[in-house]
Design a protein around this motif. Structure first.
Motif, PDB file in Angstrom:
ATOM      1  N   GLU A   1      -4.855  -0.751  -9.866  1.00  0.00           N
ATOM      2  CA  GLU A   1      -5.360  -0.314  -8.574  1.00  0.00           C
ATOM      3  C   GLU A   1      -4.834  -1.217  -7.460  1.00  0.00           C
ATOM      4  N   LEU A   2      -4.220  -0.605  -6.473  1.00  0.00           N
ATOM      5  CA  LEU A   2      -3.652  -1.336  -5.354  1.00  0.00           C
ATOM      6  C   LEU A   2      -4.678  -1.622  -4.264  1.00  0.00           C
ATOM      7  N   GLU A   3      -5.667  -0.779  -4.107  1.00  0.00           N
ATOM      8  CA  GLU A   3      -6.544  -0.865  -2.939  1.00  0.00           C
ATOM      9  C   GLU A   3      -7.202  -2.228  -2.731  1.00  0.00           C
ATOM     10  N   PRO A   4      -7.759  -2.901  -3.764  1.00  0.00           N
ATOM     11  CA  PRO A   4      -8.409  -4.195  -3.502  1.00  0.00           C
ATOM     12  C   PRO A   4      -7.469  -5.232  -2.884  1.00  0.00           C
ATOM     13  N   SER A   5      -6.260  -5.363  -3.418  1.00  0.00           N
ATOM     14  CA  SER A   5      -5.323  -6.352  -2.866  1.00  0.00           C
ATOM     15  C   SER A   5      -4.793  -5.914  -1.511  1.00  0.00           C
TER      16      SER A   5
ATOM     17  N   ASP B   1       5.275  -0.745 -10.098  1.00  0.00           N
ATOM     18  CA  ASP B   1       5.886   0.524 -10.489  1.00  0.00           C
ATOM     19  C   ASP B   1       5.211   1.699  -9.786  1.00  0.00           C
ATOM     20  N   PHE B   2       4.128   1.418  -9.057  1.00  0.00           N
ATOM     21  CA  PHE B   2       3.380   2.402  -8.271  1.00  0.00           C
ATOM     22  C   PHE B   2       2.797   3.528  -9.129  1.00  0.00           C
ATOM     23  N   LEU B   3       2.535   3.223 -10.396  1.00  0.00           N
ATOM     24  CA  LEU B   3       1.748   4.136 -11.233  1.00  0.00           C
ATOM     25  C   LEU B   3       0.274   3.762 -11.021  1.00  0.00           C
TER      26      LEU B   3
ATOM     27  N   THR C   1      12.128   3.620 -12.135  1.00  0.00           N
ATOM     28  CA  THR C   1      12.623   4.774 -11.371  1.00  0.00           C
ATOM     29  C   THR C   1      11.678   5.957 -11.427  1.00  0.00           C
ATOM     30  N   ARG C   2      10.413   5.723 -11.795  1.00  0.00           N
ATOM     31  CA  ARG C   2       9.518   6.861 -12.008  1.00  0.00           C
ATOM     32  C   ARG C   2       8.809   7.338 -10.742  1.00  0.00           C
ATOM     33  N   LEU C   3       8.997   6.643  -9.634  1.00  0.00           N
ATOM     34  CA  LEU C   3       8.346   7.060  -8.402  1.00  0.00           C
ATOM     35  C   LEU C   3       9.141   8.196  -7.766  1.00  0.00           C
TER      36      LEU C   3
END
Length: 234
Positions: free
Chosen positions: A132-136, A159-161, A188-190
């Motif tokens: 999860e990106l939101e807390p940071s 990797d933005f998964l 490269t999955r984004l």
């Protein structure tokens, strides 16, 4: 406003995918790649915040950076600037698992400040592997708002998964960060178009030559430094 920029340098195969460790010597070995010129200290106060993803899709054996080479290269990029840094140029390290022992700064990006930043440039021992990106991101935004006189730059190495409850909302919040935003996408999955156009984008493939991650971070570290430039060579 940041102009979207796509650098398709891959993630260093020879070091990320399991090269035998180098024999220790009395001196730190040269990295084997060039970063560029760090230039001179920024004319205005700056704040660079780097957020690192330590989730399983990044650090597992099948992940985008199983040997955590992103940290070794990030350390090299910070060190190159710290050798010619100034006290009004601040740096901070956050992790998806914030708050954790690996969160450090803001501190000056100088030789002395680098000693404080270095413990954050490794996988935190108390990291749970959050995706999860939101807390940071929220913490980085609060940090930038606490330094209104500084030009802020945010780097997210992931990797933005994302497993945030509403990932699209989080990416919109990322684009709204009060400063420049640089997404260093590991793998490269984004899909194209996921990140808003104002976000600088660097894709780092898993089979990259050494220096791809270091140059990506270095480009944001020197963006406000007169005479600073990135060497795109090997």
């Amino acid at each position: 406003m940041i102009h979207s920029r796509l650098l398709t340098s891959p993630l260093p195969r020879s070091q990320v995918l399991g090269s035998p460790p180098r024999r220790r010597t009395g001196r730190r070995p040269e990295p084997g790649y060039r970063l560029g010129r760090p230039g001179h200290p920024a004319e205005e106060p700056t704040l660079l915040i780097a957020i690192f993803d330590d989730s399983g899709s990044v650090i597992s054996p099948a992940g985008t950076d199983p040997l955590s080479n992103r940290y070794a290269e990030a350390t090299g990029a910070f060190a190159a600037v710290a050798r010619k840094g100034a006290r009004h140029e601040l740096g901070a390290i956050l992790h998806f698992d914030t708050p954790c022992s690996g969160d450090v700064g803001p501190v000056p990006i100088t030789r002395r400040g680098l000693l404080t930043l270095r413990p954050g440039l490794r996988p935190p021992p108390d990291a749970r592997g959050s995706s999860e990106l939101e807390p940071s991101l929220r913490r980085a935004t609060e940090m930038a708002e606490a330094y209104p006189g500084h030009k802020a730059t945010l780097i997210v190495a992931s990797d933005f998964l994302l497993m945030d409850p509403e990932p699209a909302d989080v990416l919109t919040e990322l684009a709204a960060f009060p400063g420049q935003v640089h997404a260093v996408v590991l793998g490269t999955r984004l899909p194209a178009g996921v990140l808003e156009e104002r976000i600088t984008l660097t894709r780092i493939r898993r089979d990259a030559p050494p220096g791809a991650v270091a140059r990506a971070l270095f480009s944001s570290l020197v963006v406000h430094r007169p005479g600073g430039c990135v060497d795109q060579g090997m």
